[in-house]
Design an enzyme around this catalytic site. Sequence first.
Site, PDB file in Angstrom:
ATOM      1  N   ASP A  83       4.621   9.378  11.751  1.00  0.00           N
ATOM      2  CA  ASP A  83       5.561   9.859  13.026  1.00  0.00           C
ATOM      3  C   ASP A  83       7.236   9.697  12.961  1.00  0.00           C
ATOM      4  OD1 ASP A  83       4.928   6.742  12.848  1.00  0.00           O
ATOM      5  OD2 ASP A  83       5.215   6.800  15.017  1.00  0.00           O
ATOM      6  N   GLU A  92      14.171  23.896   6.379  1.00  0.00           N
ATOM      7  CA  GLU A  92      13.069  24.897   6.258  1.00  0.00           C
ATOM      8  C   GLU A  92      13.782  26.265   6.132  1.00  0.00           C
ATOM      9  OE1 GLU A  92       9.903  26.564   9.252  1.00  0.00           O
ATOM     10  OE2 GLU A  92       9.376  24.548   8.575  1.00  0.00           O
ATOM     11  N   ASP A 146       6.567  12.685 -13.869  1.00  0.00           N
ATOM     12  CA  ASP A 146       6.697  13.536 -14.951  1.00  0.00           C
ATOM     13  C   ASP A 146       8.029  13.554 -15.860  1.00  0.00           C
ATOM     14  OD1 ASP A 146       4.705  15.287 -13.756  1.00  0.00           O
ATOM     15  OD2 ASP A 146       5.999  15.904 -12.435  1.00  0.00           O
ATOM     16  N   VAL A 147       8.564  12.464 -15.820  1.00  0.00           N
ATOM     17  CA  VAL A 147       9.572  12.227 -16.498  1.00  0.00           C
ATOM     18  C   VAL A 147       9.818  10.749 -17.059  1.00  0.00           C
ATOM     19  CG1 VAL A 147      11.347  13.709 -15.387  1.00  0.00           C
ATOM     20  CG2 VAL A 147      11.099  11.364 -14.648  1.00  0.00           C
ATOM     21  N   LYS A 148      10.408  10.461 -18.302  1.00  0.00           N
ATOM     22  CA  LYS A 148      10.634   9.081 -18.700  1.00  0.00           C
ATOM     23  C   LYS A 148      11.654   8.377 -18.288  1.00  0.00           C
ATOM     24  CE  LYS A 148      10.964   6.820 -23.230  1.00  0.00           C
ATOM     25  NZ  LYS A 148      11.251   7.098 -24.689  1.00  0.00           N
ATOM     26  N   ASN A 149      12.864   9.324 -18.005  1.00  0.00           N
ATOM     27  CA  ASN A 149      13.871   8.616 -17.301  1.00  0.00           C
ATOM     28  C   ASN A 149      14.396   8.936 -15.947  1.00  0.00           C
ATOM     29  OD1 ASN A 149      14.884   7.227 -20.105  1.00  0.00           O
ATOM     30  ND2 ASN A 149      15.040   9.253 -20.651  1.00  0.00           N
ATOM     31  N   ASP A 183      21.095  13.939  -1.706  1.00  0.00           N
ATOM     32  CA  ASP A 183      21.573  12.817  -0.585  1.00  0.00           C
ATOM     33  C   ASP A 183      21.630  11.294  -1.298  1.00  0.00           C
ATOM     34  OD1 ASP A 183      18.955  10.580   0.522  1.00  0.00           O
ATOM     35  OD2 ASP A 183      18.660  11.976  -1.281  1.00  0.00           O
TER      36      ASP A 183
END
Length: 246
Positions: A83, A92, A146-149, A183
């Site tokens: 919420d 969007e 999905d990444v090592k770093n 950000d």
Amino acid sequence: MAEFSADLCLFDLDGTIVSTTVAAEKAWTKLCYEYGVDPSELFKHSHGARTQEVLRRFFPKLDDTDNKGVLALEKDIAHSYLDTVSLIPGAENLLLSLDVDTETQKKLPERKWAIVTSGSPYLAFSWFETILKNVGKPKVFITGFDVKNGKPDPEGYSRARDLLRQDLQLTGKQDLKYVVFEDAPVGIKAGKAMGAITVGITSSYDKSVLFDAGADYVVCDLTQVSVVKNNENGIVIQVNNPLTRA
């Protein structure tokens, strides 16, 4: 007003497309109280970082075997505090506009944008099943698993770039231009390390922090960003009233 061209657009998710700061802080604070960790100290290092890295640093006694600690925390964010989650204004519309040829007004056959998040697949994918349902999950979607770093290493953004180039059959094209929307300072640094134009959004940090990290443009939200041209030859993006350092 400023304009620049790009061939591919790469987006962070939390704080860039989806406003999850309140939900994440509530979930982290709850965990901090359980383990006697100072939340204010954790928040200095958590934003933009992979959840598993924060857990290792601040909760060494927590069992994260097979990422079960990560999943438990992120399920809490997705369900207990839903919420408090909302879309960053303009997000969007910007994503949907990247799917349309501005000359023919027809939907493009392949998307020229991807998501690169430090979050888990569970949490990241869940937003596209709820508040981003109208947009739909993109084919190229890089998560913290999905990444090592993690960021500020450019591995995630570089991987997304390479997958998009492959999908769009751009592997042989030279001098492609990329834009990264972020950000967090670590994300801005990752984008710059990859050689991208970077647009910072002040949803989580003051503009000075984003400029110091290397942001080329800084905006309050994505209502200030629009697609003025989008076709097989590339994208032209307009930034309206970008913030300045002063």
